[in-house]
Design an enzyme around this catalytic site. Structure first.
Site, PDB file in Angstrom:
ATOM      1  N   VAL A   1       0.859  -1.183   0.000  1.00 48.27           N
ATOM      2  CA  VAL A   1       0.000   0.000   0.000  1.00 48.27           C
ATOM      3  C   VAL A   1       0.893   1.229   0.000  1.00 48.27           C
ATOM      4  CG1 VAL A   1      -1.677   1.351   1.312  1.00 48.27           C
ATOM      5  CG2 VAL A   1      -1.906  -1.133   1.178  1.00 48.27           C
TER       6      VAL A   1
ATOM      7  N   ASN B   1       6.732   6.709   1.059  1.00 50.02           N
ATOM      8  CA  ASN B   1       8.069   6.104   1.084  1.00 50.02           C
ATOM      9  C   ASN B   1       8.402   5.459   2.433  1.00 50.02           C
ATOM     10  OD1 ASN B   1       8.608   7.064  -1.612  1.00 50.02           O
ATOM     11  ND2 ASN B   1       8.974   9.082  -0.705  1.00 50.02           N
ATOM     12  N   ARG B   2       7.374   5.079   3.166  1.00 54.59           N
ATOM     13  CA  ARG B   2       7.520   4.415   4.464  1.00 54.59           C
ATOM     14  C   ARG B   2       8.227   5.295   5.502  1.00 54.59           C
ATOM     15  NH1 ARG B   2       4.164   1.697   2.273  1.00 54.59           N
ATOM     16  NH2 ARG B   2       3.947  -0.560   2.421  1.00 54.59           N
ATOM     17  N   LEU B   3       8.234   6.607   5.295  1.00 53.34           N
ATOM     18  CA  LEU B   3       8.804   7.531   6.270  1.00 53.34           C
ATOM     19  C   LEU B   3       7.674   8.012   7.179  1.00 53.34           C
ATOM     20  CD1 LEU B   3      11.256   9.500   3.955  1.00 53.34           C
ATOM     21  CD2 LEU B   3      11.774   7.608   5.524  1.00 53.34           C
TER      22      LEU B   3
END
Length: 224
Positions: A10, A196-198
């Site tokens: 996702v 960006n999974r940050l």
């Protein structure tokens, strides 16, 4: 053909969670209330569903989903109800520490809560039990939660007997083995998915005053 689990992914939006979103009091509870109310307004399916994790006295963990039935902004506590003979209740009796996790996927939000657990008094449990639908009240008598049972047919037969027993009873009493629990939070973490999974993570921990938890909270931003 089996799904390619590794490719499931996702992509989150870039909507932030900032320190400025925290109430001026420094408490995490106003932010929890706002997030919870927004989950309700978004008409999510059972926005009060939460994973409850417990452990045995020697540290063996287990988890299940239960429903939040109340919370207190002032003292940072969370309430749910269950059978006192269930596995989770026995584990909480032996080790009265637990963790909760709320997951609101559509809002890209999660809340984690950790703290000590105590049973509610009988008056509070009676009041909530009386507010339940009649069928749920009778069902609490029919189910000895977490105990082995021979078949579904046995459960349905037992339930039918209890429904017949209370057919002419206006007020179904609360079973003595059923009631509420309250978790008093010592740590609450808010998570917001980011691109960006940050991800954003804000953690609140109660300050200790001479070894006793106070109403003051320490806020820390954690790396994703």
């Amino acid at each position: 053909m089996a799904s390619d689990v590794a490719s499931l992914r996702v992509h989150y939006s870039n909507t932030p969670l900032l320190e400025s979103d925290v109430d001026g009091s420094g408490s995490p509870m106003p932010l929890f209330r706002r997030w919870f109310d927004e989950a309700v307004r978004a008409v999510l399916r059972e926005p009060n569903a939460m994973t409850l994790a417990t452990a045995t006295a020697d540290g063996k963990p287990s988890a299940r989903v239960v429903l939040l039935k109340g919370y207190d902004v002032d003292d940072g506590s969370f309430v749910w109800y269950s059978n006192y003979d269930s596995r989770k209740a026995h584990e909480l009796a032996a080790n009265p520490q637990a963790a909760l996790v709320f997951w609101w996927a559509e809002l890209e939000r999660s809340v984690r809560v950790e703290g000590a657990v105590e049973r509610l008094d009988s008056e509070a449990s009676d009041a909530y039990f009386a507010s339940r639908p009649r069928g749920s009240r009778i069902g609490a008598w029919a189910s000895r939660q977490s105990q082995p049972i021979a078949s579904r047919a046995v459960l349905e037969r037992t339930a039918a007997e209890w429904f017949q027993r209370y057919d002419q009873v206006e007020q179904v009493p609360r079973p003595p083995y059923w009631g509420g629990f309250r978790l008093r939070a010592r740590r609450i973490e808010f998570w917001k998915g980011r691109a960006n999974r940050l991800h954003d993570r804000l953690s609140f921990e109660r300050e200790q005053v001479q070894g006793v938890a106070s109403q003051q909270w320490r806020l820390t931003r954690l790396q994703p």
